[in-house]
Design an enzyme around this catalytic site. Structure first.
Site, short mmCIF file in Angstrom:
data_model
loop_
_atom_site.label_atom_id
_atom_site.label_comp_id
_atom_site.label_asym_id
_atom_site.label_seq_id
_atom_site.Cartn_x
_atom_site.Cartn_y
_atom_site.Cartn_z
N TYR A 1 0.83 -1.22 0.00
CA TYR A 1 0.00 0.00 0.00
C TYR A 1 0.86 1.26 0.00
O TYR A 1 0.48 2.28 -0.56
CB TYR A 1 -1.03 -0.02 1.14
CG TYR A 1 -2.24 -0.84 0.75
CD1 TYR A 1 -3.16 -0.33 -0.17
CD2 TYR A 1 -2.42 -2.13 1.23
CE1 TYR A 1 -4.24 -1.09 -0.58
CE2 TYR A 1 -3.50 -2.90 0.82
CZ TYR A 1 -4.41 -2.37 -0.08
OH TYR A 1 -5.48 -3.12 -0.51
N ARG B 1 1.72 1.86 -3.52
CA ARG B 1 0.58 2.47 -4.22
C ARG B 1 0.39 3.93 -3.78
O ARG B 1 0.10 4.80 -4.58
CB ARG B 1 -0.69 1.65 -3.99
CG ARG B 1 -0.60 0.26 -4.62
CD ARG B 1 -1.90 -0.52 -4.51
NE ARG B 1 -3.04 0.18 -5.13
CZ ARG B 1 -3.27 0.24 -6.43
NH1 ARG B 1 -2.46 -0.35 -7.29
NH2 ARG B 1 -4.32 0.89 -6.89
N VAL C 1 -9.79 3.18 -5.39
CA VAL C 1 -9.57 3.62 -4.02
C VAL C 1 -8.66 4.85 -3.99
O VAL C 1 -8.27 5.31 -2.92
CB VAL C 1 -8.95 2.47 -3.17
CG1 VAL C 1 -9.88 1.27 -3.12
CG2 VAL C 1 -7.57 2.06 -3.68
N ASP C 2 -8.33 5.39 -5.17
CA ASP C 2 -7.33 6.46 -5.23
C ASP C 2 -7.85 7.85 -4.88
O ASP C 2 -7.07 8.79 -4.71
CB ASP C 2 -6.66 6.50 -6.62
CG ASP C 2 -7.68 6.56 -7.77
OD1 ASP C 2 -8.70 7.25 -7.62
OD2 ASP C 2 -7.44 5.91 -8.81
N HIS D 1 -15.07 0.10 -2.94
CA HIS D 1 -13.93 -0.68 -2.44
C HIS D 1 -13.11 0.07 -1.39
O HIS D 1 -12.04 -0.38 -0.99
CB HIS D 1 -13.03 -1.12 -3.60
CG HIS D 1 -13.64 -2.19 -4.46
ND1 HIS D 1 -13.11 -2.62 -5.65
CD2 HIS D 1 -14.77 -2.93 -4.28
CE1 HIS D 1 -13.88 -3.57 -6.17
NE2 HIS D 1 -14.90 -3.76 -5.36
N CYS E 1 -9.06 0.73 12.40
CA CYS E 1 -8.41 -0.02 13.48
C CYS E 1 -8.95 -1.45 13.51
O CYS E 1 -10.16 -1.66 13.51
CB CYS E 1 -8.63 0.66 14.83
SG CYS E 1 -7.87 -0.26 16.18
N CYS F 1 -6.66 3.38 20.56
CA CYS F 1 -6.50 2.18 21.41
C CYS F 1 -5.19 1.43 21.17
O CYS F 1 -4.98 0.36 21.74
CB CYS F 1 -7.68 1.23 21.17
SG CYS F 1 -7.57 0.31 19.63
N SER G 1 -12.23 -4.47 -15.83
CA SER G 1 -12.14 -5.77 -16.50
C SER G 1 -13.41 -6.60 -16.26
O SER G 1 -13.61 -7.61 -16.93
CB SER G 1 -10.90 -6.52 -16.02
OG SER G 1 -10.89 -6.57 -14.61
N ALA H 1 -10.28 6.25 -21.90
CA ALA H 1 -11.35 7.01 -21.25
C ALA H 1 -11.12 8.52 -21.41
O ALA H 1 -12.07 9.27 -21.63
CB ALA H 1 -11.44 6.63 -19.78
P1 OAD Z 1 -8.42 -4.08 -13.83
O1 OAD Z 1 -6.94 -3.81 -13.76
O2 OAD Z 1 -8.88 -5.47 -13.62
O3 OAD Z 1 -8.98 -3.63 -15.26
C1 OAD Z 1 -8.69 -2.38 -15.83
C2 OAD Z 1 -9.49 -2.24 -17.11
O4 OAD Z 1 -9.31 -0.92 -17.62
C3 OAD Z 1 -9.10 -3.22 -18.23
O5 OAD Z 1 -10.27 -3.75 -18.79
C4 OAD Z 1 -8.40 -2.31 -19.26
O6 OAD Z 1 -8.69 -2.71 -20.60
C5 OAD Z 1 -9.07 -0.99 -19.01
N1 OAD Z 1 -8.22 0.18 -19.33
C6 OAD Z 1 -6.88 0.33 -19.14
N2 OAD Z 1 -6.49 1.56 -19.50
C7 OAD Z 1 -7.60 2.22 -19.91
C8 OAD Z 1 -7.86 3.52 -20.39
N3 OAD Z 1 -6.87 4.43 -20.51
N4 OAD Z 1 -9.15 3.87 -20.72
C9 OAD Z 1 -10.15 2.94 -20.60
N5 OAD Z 1 -9.96 1.70 -20.15
C10 OAD Z 1 -8.71 1.33 -19.81
O7 OAD Z 1 -9.11 -3.07 -12.80
P2 OAD Z 1 -10.56 -3.13 -12.15
O8 OAD Z 1 -11.55 -3.71 -13.08
O9 OAD Z 1 -10.82 -1.78 -11.60
O10 OAD Z 1 -10.00 -4.21 -5.87
O11 OAD Z 1 -10.30 -4.14 -10.94
C11 OAD Z 1 -11.36 -4.43 -10.07
C12 OAD Z 1 -10.86 -4.58 -8.65
O12 OAD Z 1 -9.88 -5.60 -8.59
C13 OAD Z 1 -10.17 -3.35 -8.10
O13 OAD Z 1 -11.06 -2.42 -7.53
C14 OAD Z 1 -9.26 -3.90 -7.06
C15 OAD Z 1 -8.77 -5.15 -7.77
O14 OAD Z 1 -8.33 -6.13 -6.98
C16 OAD Z 1 -9.52 -3.80 -4.66
O15 OAD Z 1 -8.50 -3.17 -4.51
C17 OAD Z 1 -10.36 -4.17 -3.53
#
Ligand code: OAD
Length: 242
Positions: free
Chosen positions: A69, A72, A105-106, A121, A129, A152, A191, A233
Site C-alpha cells: 500500500y 501504491r 480507491v485512489d 472498495h 483499526c 486504542c 475488467s 477514457a
Molecule cells: P483491472 O486492472 O482489472 O482492469 C482495468 C481495465 O481498464 C481493463 O479492462 C483495461 O482494458 C481498461 N483500461 C486500461 N487503461 C484504460 C484507459 N486508458 N481507458 C479505458 N480503459 C482502460 O481493474 P478493475 O476492473 O478496476 O479491488 O479491478 C477491479 C478490482 O480488482 C479493483 O477495484 C481492485 C482489484 O483487486 C480492490 O483493490 C479491492
C-alpha cells in the site's frame, strides 16, 4: 460479436437521459498514470492483487501488505485527475439523477469534484483499526509499516474492501438502486471480473437501461451491452459529454 453502436448514439442517449449511473474501474485512473490491477505495470514484486488484498495476507504478514500500500500511496500521491474524471463531474452537474460507483480507491473522482458517488472498495487515504474499528483519514506517505490506532493502539489496516470481504451494506443497496433505476449506464475501464461490481452492467441491462462501456479490453459481458467503445477514457468520455 461486439455491439456496433457508435459514439454518436451513446452521446445522444446521454444527452436525453434524466437518470445516469456510472461504474468506473482502474482504467479511468490509468490515464492519470495509476497502474491498473491486471495490467503488466500493476505487479509489485511479482505479487498479484489477489495475493495481497486479502484479510489472510494481512493476518500472515501485515508489514508486507502495508509495504504494497505504501508503493501504491507513493504513486497515487503524485497523480491528478484527468479529463475523463472531469467529464463525469460535468455529467453529474447536468443530470437530474446521477450516481457514480467507483471501484477505485485512489480518491481521484472526489479530487476532480465528483460528489454523488460511492467508493465501494474503500479509499487508500483512510485507515481502520483492527481492534476498535475506528476509521480515520491518514495521508502519510509513507505510512509507518505497522501503524497504531491513536485511540486504542490496535493495528491499523487500510480502509479497503479486500477479496473475501463484504461491501458496506449501504453502499451496496445504494448502488443496486442506482443501477436498476437508470436510463443510461456507463461502464468505464473495468475488467468486469470482480464481484459484485461485475454484476452491475448485466443488472442494468436486465432492468432495461441502455448500457455502454469504454475500455481497452472488452469485459466478459461486453457482447451483451448496447455499445462497447474501445479506446482511452480520457479521449472518449469528454467527447461523450461535450
Ligand atoms: P483491472 O486492472 O482489472 O482492469 C482495468 C481495465 O481498464 C481493463 O479492462 C483495461 O482494458 C481498461 N483500461 C486500461 N487503461 C484504460 C484507459 N486508458 N481507458 C479505458 N480503459 C482502460 O481493474 P478493475 O476492473 O478496476 O479491488 O479491478 C477491479 C478490482 O480488482 C479493483 O477495484 C481492485 C482489484 O483487486 C480492490 O483493490 C479491492
Amino acid at each position: 460479436m461486439q455491439p456496433q453502436v457508435g459514439i454518436q448514439e451513446v452521446r445522444a442517449r446521454l444527452a436525453n437521459a434524466r437518470a445516469v449511473t456510472v461504474l468506473t474501474g482502474a482504467g479511468i485512473s490509468a490515464d492519470s498514470g495509476v497502474p491498473t490491477f491486471r495490467g503488466a505495470d500493476g505487479l509489485w514484486r511479482n505479487f498479484r492483487a489477489e495475493d495481497l488484498a486479502t484479510p489472510e495476507a494481512f493476518a500472515r504478514d501485515p508489514r508486507l501488505v502495508w509495504e504494497w500500500y505504501n508503493w501504491r500511496r507513493e504513486i497515487i500521491v503524485t497523480k491528478k485527475p484527468n479529463p475523463a474524471h472531469y467529464a463525469l463531474v460535468i455529467l453529474e452537474r447536468r443530470c437530474e439523477r446521477f450516481w457514480l460507483i467507483t471501484q477505485n480507491v485512489d480518491g481521484l473522482h472526489r479530487a476532480a469534484g465528483s460528489r454523488k458517488l460511492s467508493e465501494i472498495h474503500g479509499n487508500i487515504w483512510k485507515v481502520r483499526c483492527t481492534a476498535c474499528g475506528q476509521i480515520a483519514e491518514n495521508r502519510d506517505v509513507p505510512i509507518a509499516l505497522l501503524p497504531a490506532c491513536p485511540a486504542c493502539s490496535g493495528l491499523l489496516r487500510p480502509h479497503i474492501v479486500w477479496f473475501g470481504e463484504s461491501l458496506d451494506a449501504e453502499d451496496l443497496s445504494r448502488s443496486y438502486e442506482a443501477v436498476e433505476s437508470c436510463e443510461v449506464m456507463l461502464i468505464i475501464g473495468t475488467s468486469g471480473v470482480v464481484y459484485p461490481a461485475a454484476s452491475f452492467a448485466p443488472a442494468a441491462k436486465a432492468a432495461g437501461a441502455f448500457v455502454a462501456e469504454i475500455t481497452l479490453d472488452p469485459a466478459p459481458y461486453s457482447e451483451t451491452l448496447d455499445a462497447s467503445l474501445q479506446g482511452r477514457a480520457k479521449d472518449i468520455l469528454p467527447a461523450l459529454v461535450e
